[in-house]
Scaffold this motif. Structure first.
Motif, PDB file in Angstrom:
ATOM      1  N   THR A  84      37.841 -38.744  21.561  1.00  0.00           N
ATOM      2  CA  THR A  84      38.421 -39.788  21.142  1.00  0.00           C
ATOM      3  C   THR A  84      37.273 -40.989  20.431  1.00  0.00           C
ATOM      4  OG1 THR A  84      40.025 -39.555  22.372  1.00  0.00           O
ATOM      5  CG2 THR A  84      39.751 -42.159  21.550  1.00  0.00           C
ATOM      6  N   VAL A  85      37.908 -40.930  19.687  1.00  0.00           N
ATOM      7  CA  VAL A  85      37.415 -42.769  18.777  1.00  0.00           C
ATOM      8  C   VAL A  85      37.515 -44.074  18.114  1.00  0.00           C
ATOM      9  CG1 VAL A  85      35.786 -43.232  16.604  1.00  0.00           C
ATOM     10  CG2 VAL A  85      35.812 -40.674  17.438  1.00  0.00           C
ATOM     11  N   VAL A  86      37.188 -44.790  19.031  1.00  0.00           N
ATOM     12  CA  VAL A  86      37.660 -46.574  19.290  1.00  0.00           C
ATOM     13  C   VAL A  86      36.707 -47.191  18.491  1.00  0.00           C
ATOM     14  CG1 VAL A  86      37.968 -48.505  21.062  1.00  0.00           C
ATOM     15  CG2 VAL A  86      38.634 -46.196  21.755  1.00  0.00           C
ATOM     16  N   MET A  87      37.458 -47.780  16.773  1.00  0.00           N
ATOM     17  CA  MET A  87      37.228 -48.895  16.371  1.00  0.00           C
ATOM     18  C   MET A  87      37.098 -50.339  17.015  1.00  0.00           C
ATOM     19  SD  MET A  87      37.426 -46.782  12.571  1.00  0.00           S
ATOM     20  CE  MET A  87      39.374 -46.659  13.459  1.00  0.00           C
ATOM     21  N   VAL A  88      36.297 -51.002  17.142  1.00  0.00           N
ATOM     22  CA  VAL A  88      35.826 -52.039  17.942  1.00  0.00           C
ATOM     23  C   VAL A  88      35.220 -53.637  16.944  1.00  0.00           C
ATOM     24  CG1 VAL A  88      35.383 -53.182  19.766  1.00  0.00           C
ATOM     25  CG2 VAL A  88      35.679 -50.627  20.139  1.00  0.00           C
ATOM     26  N   SER A  89      36.292 -53.686  16.351  1.00  0.00           N
ATOM     27  CA  SER A  89      36.008 -55.042  15.661  1.00  0.00           C
ATOM     28  C   SER A  89      35.907 -55.740  16.507  1.00  0.00           C
ATOM     29  CB  SER A  89      37.111 -55.183  14.490  1.00  0.00           C
ATOM     30  OG  SER A  89      38.458 -55.216  15.151  1.00  0.00           O
ATOM     31  N   GLN A  90      35.042 -56.884  16.046  1.00  0.00           N
ATOM     32  CA  GLN A  90      34.365 -58.656  16.587  1.00  0.00           C
ATOM     33  C   GLN A  90      35.156 -59.428  17.756  1.00  0.00           C
ATOM     34  OE1 GLN A  90      32.557 -60.817  14.943  1.00  0.00           O
ATOM     35  NE2 GLN A  90      31.337 -58.875  13.406  1.00  0.00           N
ATOM     36  N   ILE A 137      44.859 -48.445  28.444  1.00  0.00           N
ATOM     37  CA  ILE A 137      44.974 -47.566  28.298  1.00  0.00           C
ATOM     38  C   ILE A 137      43.996 -46.629  29.171  1.00  0.00           C
ATOM     39  CG2 ILE A 137      44.664 -46.709  26.217  1.00  0.00           C
ATOM     40  CD1 ILE A 137      44.454 -48.673  24.948  1.00  0.00           C
ATOM     41  N   GLY A 138      43.110 -47.386  29.490  1.00  0.00           N
ATOM     42  CA  GLY A 138      42.445 -45.982  30.481  1.00  0.00           C
ATOM     43  C   GLY A 138      41.075 -46.860  30.484  1.00  0.00           C
ATOM     44  N   ASP A 139      39.995 -46.021  31.481  1.00  0.00           N
ATOM     45  CA  ASP A 139      38.564 -46.947  31.255  1.00  0.00           C
ATOM     46  C   ASP A 139      37.873 -46.147  30.184  1.00  0.00           C
ATOM     47  OD1 ASP A 139      36.623 -47.393  33.877  1.00  0.00           O
ATOM     48  OD2 ASP A 139      35.955 -45.068  32.388  1.00  0.00           O
ATOM     49  N   LEU A 140      36.767 -46.559  30.026  1.00  0.00           N
ATOM     50  CA  LEU A 140      36.167 -46.568  28.566  1.00  0.00           C
ATOM     51  C   LEU A 140      35.515 -45.591  28.324  1.00  0.00           C
ATOM     52  CD1 LEU A 140      33.463 -50.489  29.217  1.00  0.00           C
ATOM     53  CD2 LEU A 140      35.800 -49.897  27.849  1.00  0.00           C
ATOM     54  N   SER A 141      35.454 -44.522  29.735  1.00  0.00           N
ATOM     55  CA  SER A 141      34.695 -43.015  29.596  1.00  0.00           C
ATOM     56  C   SER A 141      36.482 -42.236  29.096  1.00  0.00           C
ATOM     57  CB  SER A 141      34.483 -42.704  31.070  1.00  0.00           C
ATOM     58  OG  SER A 141      35.123 -42.729  32.251  1.00  0.00           O
ATOM     59  N   LEU A 142      37.074 -43.161  28.236  1.00  0.00           N
ATOM     60  CA  LEU A 142      38.247 -42.568  27.673  1.00  0.00           C
ATOM     61  C   LEU A 142      37.708 -42.223  26.348  1.00  0.00           C
ATOM     62  CD1 LEU A 142      40.867 -41.353  28.768  1.00  0.00           C
ATOM     63  CD2 LEU A 142      42.024 -42.812  27.149  1.00  0.00           C
ATOM     64  N   ALA A 143      37.315 -42.534  26.254  1.00  0.00           N
ATOM     65  CA  ALA A 143      36.506 -42.113  24.688  1.00  0.00           C
ATOM     66  C   ALA A 143      35.630 -41.944  24.776  1.00  0.00           C
ATOM     67  CB  ALA A 143      35.654 -44.101  24.404  1.00  0.00           C
ATOM     68  N   SER A 144      34.822 -41.092  23.281  1.00  0.00           N
ATOM     69  CA  SER A 144      33.415 -40.145  23.102  1.00  0.00           C
ATOM     70  C   SER A 144      32.688 -41.234  22.666  1.00  0.00           C
ATOM     71  CB  SER A 144      34.445 -39.065  22.931  1.00  0.00           C
ATOM     72  OG  SER A 144      35.245 -38.289  23.235  1.00  0.00           O
ATOM     73  N   MET A 185      27.000 -53.588  28.189  1.00  0.00           N
ATOM     74  CA  MET A 185      28.397 -53.215  28.308  1.00  0.00           C
ATOM     75  C   MET A 185      27.185 -51.691  27.351  1.00  0.00           C
ATOM     76  SD  MET A 185      31.024 -52.433  27.539  1.00  0.00           S
ATOM     77  CE  MET A 185      32.089 -53.602  27.480  1.00  0.00           C
ATOM     78  N   ALA A 186      26.153 -52.108  26.707  1.00  0.00           N
ATOM     79  CA  ALA A 186      25.632 -51.033  26.363  1.00  0.00           C
ATOM     80  C   ALA A 186      24.887 -49.954  27.657  1.00  0.00           C
ATOM     81  CB  ALA A 186      24.200 -51.050  25.545  1.00  0.00           C
ATOM     82  N   GLN A 187      24.257 -50.602  28.621  1.00  0.00           N
ATOM     83  CA  GLN A 187      24.031 -49.085  30.027  1.00  0.00           C
ATOM     84  C   GLN A 187      25.176 -49.060  30.503  1.00  0.00           C
ATOM     85  OE1 GLN A 187      22.001 -51.865  32.229  1.00  0.00           O
ATOM     86  NE2 GLN A 187      19.869 -52.247  30.751  1.00  0.00           N
ATOM     87  N   LEU A 188      26.257 -49.592  30.618  1.00  0.00           N
ATOM     88  CA  LEU A 188      27.681 -49.151  31.103  1.00  0.00           C
ATOM     89  C   LEU A 188      28.158 -47.690  30.835  1.00  0.00           C
ATOM     90  CD1 LEU A 188      29.365 -48.820  33.616  1.00  0.00           C
ATOM     91  CD2 LEU A 188      30.454 -50.763  31.986  1.00  0.00           C
ATOM     92  N   LEU A 189      27.862 -47.720  29.223  1.00  0.00           N
ATOM     93  CA  LEU A 189      28.609 -46.733  28.145  1.00  0.00           C
ATOM     94  C   LEU A 189      27.945 -45.367  28.168  1.00  0.00           C
ATOM     95  CD1 LEU A 189      29.834 -49.441  25.178  1.00  0.00           C
ATOM     96  CD2 LEU A 189      31.155 -47.735  26.512  1.00  0.00           C
ATOM     97  N   HIS A 217      28.365 -42.017  29.549  1.00  0.00           N
ATOM     98  CA  HIS A 217      28.410 -40.919  28.034  1.00  0.00           C
ATOM     99  C   HIS A 217      29.029 -41.076  26.932  1.00  0.00           C
ATOM    100  CE1 HIS A 217      25.934 -38.316  31.544  1.00  0.00           C
ATOM    101  NE2 HIS A 217      27.195 -38.343  32.421  1.00  0.00           N
ATOM    102  N   VAL A 218      29.616 -42.323  27.076  1.00  0.00           N
ATOM    103  CA  VAL A 218      30.326 -42.942  24.954  1.00  0.00           C
ATOM    104  C   VAL A 218      29.012 -42.948  24.530  1.00  0.00           C
ATOM    105  CG1 VAL A 218      31.728 -44.400  24.009  1.00  0.00           C
ATOM    106  CG2 VAL A 218      31.919 -43.473  26.604  1.00  0.00           C
ATOM    107  N   THR A 219      29.145 -42.370  23.299  1.00  0.00           N
ATOM    108  CA  THR A 219      28.580 -42.585  22.193  1.00  0.00           C
ATOM    109  C   THR A 219      28.724 -43.852  21.762  1.00  0.00           C
ATOM    110  OG1 THR A 219      27.904 -40.050  21.974  1.00  0.00           O
ATOM    111  CG2 THR A 219      27.529 -41.270  20.077  1.00  0.00           C
ATOM    112  N   VAL A 220      27.470 -44.275  21.084  1.00  0.00           N
ATOM    113  CA  VAL A 220      27.985 -45.884  20.603  1.00  0.00           C
ATOM    114  C   VAL A 220      27.508 -46.030  19.264  1.00  0.00           C
ATOM    115  CG1 VAL A 220      27.534 -48.349  20.486  1.00  0.00           C
ATOM    116  CG2 VAL A 220      27.753 -47.404  22.591  1.00  0.00           C
ATOM    117  N   LEU A 221      27.915 -46.030  18.545  1.00  0.00           N
ATOM    118  CA  LEU A 221      27.385 -45.777  16.456  1.00  0.00           C
ATOM    119  C   LEU A 221      27.605 -47.418  16.541  1.00  0.00           C
ATOM    120  CD1 LEU A 221      29.422 -43.077  15.077  1.00  0.00           C
ATOM    121  CD2 LEU A 221      27.075 -43.079  16.848  1.00  0.00           C
TER     122      LEU A 221
END
Length: 249
Positions: free
Chosen positions: A201-207, A218-225, A237-241, A245-249
């Motif tokens: 699951t990819v979540v696109m996060v605009s500002q 919807i769910g915890d942040l871990s719902l996103a891959s 936030m970066a440390q939590l993700l 194990h959520v990849t940040v691009l």
């Protein structure tokens, strides 16, 4: 201190700290928690914050009507969409949520990219008409006009038969404690169900969505891959993700 002055300071604190707690505000302003809760109720009624148990979070601007949202952070959405398109590989089955960011994404698809798109958004389906290499499967149901997507029992029954490689999920808020949120109860359930049918699951996060929240989880942040963002994340936030194990691009 006047109530109006206190409320403005609460908004300033919320902007800086990304969440406030009623008990801490009560001590900071030397007033009762009842007074603070009243302030938070009034600010929430004005659409200036999102109340949660024990306090409040920044409210998402992404709950505005679709026509309004199309012009919110458009450059941010386009930049994120360019990265998102690169994740789609030939031959994949890809679920595409409704929303203004996914609308920008499909405009950027390579003309020769062949894959199967599954969507419960009539507008996304129409936007794919000019891509002859894309097989389009439309999931029907009751039309939820705010996001221009289908919802309901028939929609949920249909997606149970799909196993997808990717799901591009639209959200209205991403927050370290509230997780992934949206502005409608039924739509939140639909998004959870779609995520369950995809390998990633990819979540696109605009500002306007980052560090904000809406009423329905919807769910915890871990719902996103994967999260795709166009600005560096704050360290916590970066440390939590990374921990989740959520990849940040």
């Amino acid at each position: 201190m006047l109530s109006s002055q206190r409320k403005q300071q609460i908004l300033d604190i919320l902007s800086q700290e990304k969440q406030v707690q009623s008990s801490e505000l009560s001590q900071r302003f030397a007033v009762s928690e009842d007074s603070i809760r009243r302030d938070l109720r009034e600010l929430a009624a004005e659409g200036l914050l999102q109340r949660v148990h024990g306090g409040a979070l920044p409210v998402s601007a992404a709950i505005a009507p679709f026509e309004t949202r199309k012009n919110v952070q458009i450059s941010s959405k386009q930049q994120i969409a360019r990265k998102a398109v690169q994740l789609i590989q030939p031959g994949q089955v890809v679920i595409i949520d409704g929303g203004t960011t996914t609308a920008e994404m499909i405009k950027l698809l390579p003309a020769d990219l062949a894959f199967t798109a599954v969507t419960h958004s009539p507008s996304i389906a129409m936007g794919l008409l000019n891509y002859p290499q894309v097989e389009v499967i439309i999931i029907g149901g009751r039309l939820f006009r705010h996001s221009i997507v289908t919802v309901g029992a028939a929609m949920l029954e249909s997606i149970a038969r799909i196993n997808a490689d990717l799901f591009f999920m639209g959200v209205t808020g991403v927050h370290k404690t509230a997780g992934l949120t949206t502005g409608d109860y039924e739509e939140a359930g639909v998004k959870r169900a779609l995520a369950a049918r995809a390998a990633d699951t990819v979540v696109m996060v605009s500002q306007e969505k980052m560090n904000s929240a809406s009423a329905f989880a919807i769910g915890d942040l871990s719902l996103a891959s994967t999260l795709i963002v166009d600005q560096p994340l704050e360290a916590d936030m970066a440390q939590l993700l990374a921990k989740k194990h959520v990849t940040v691009l």
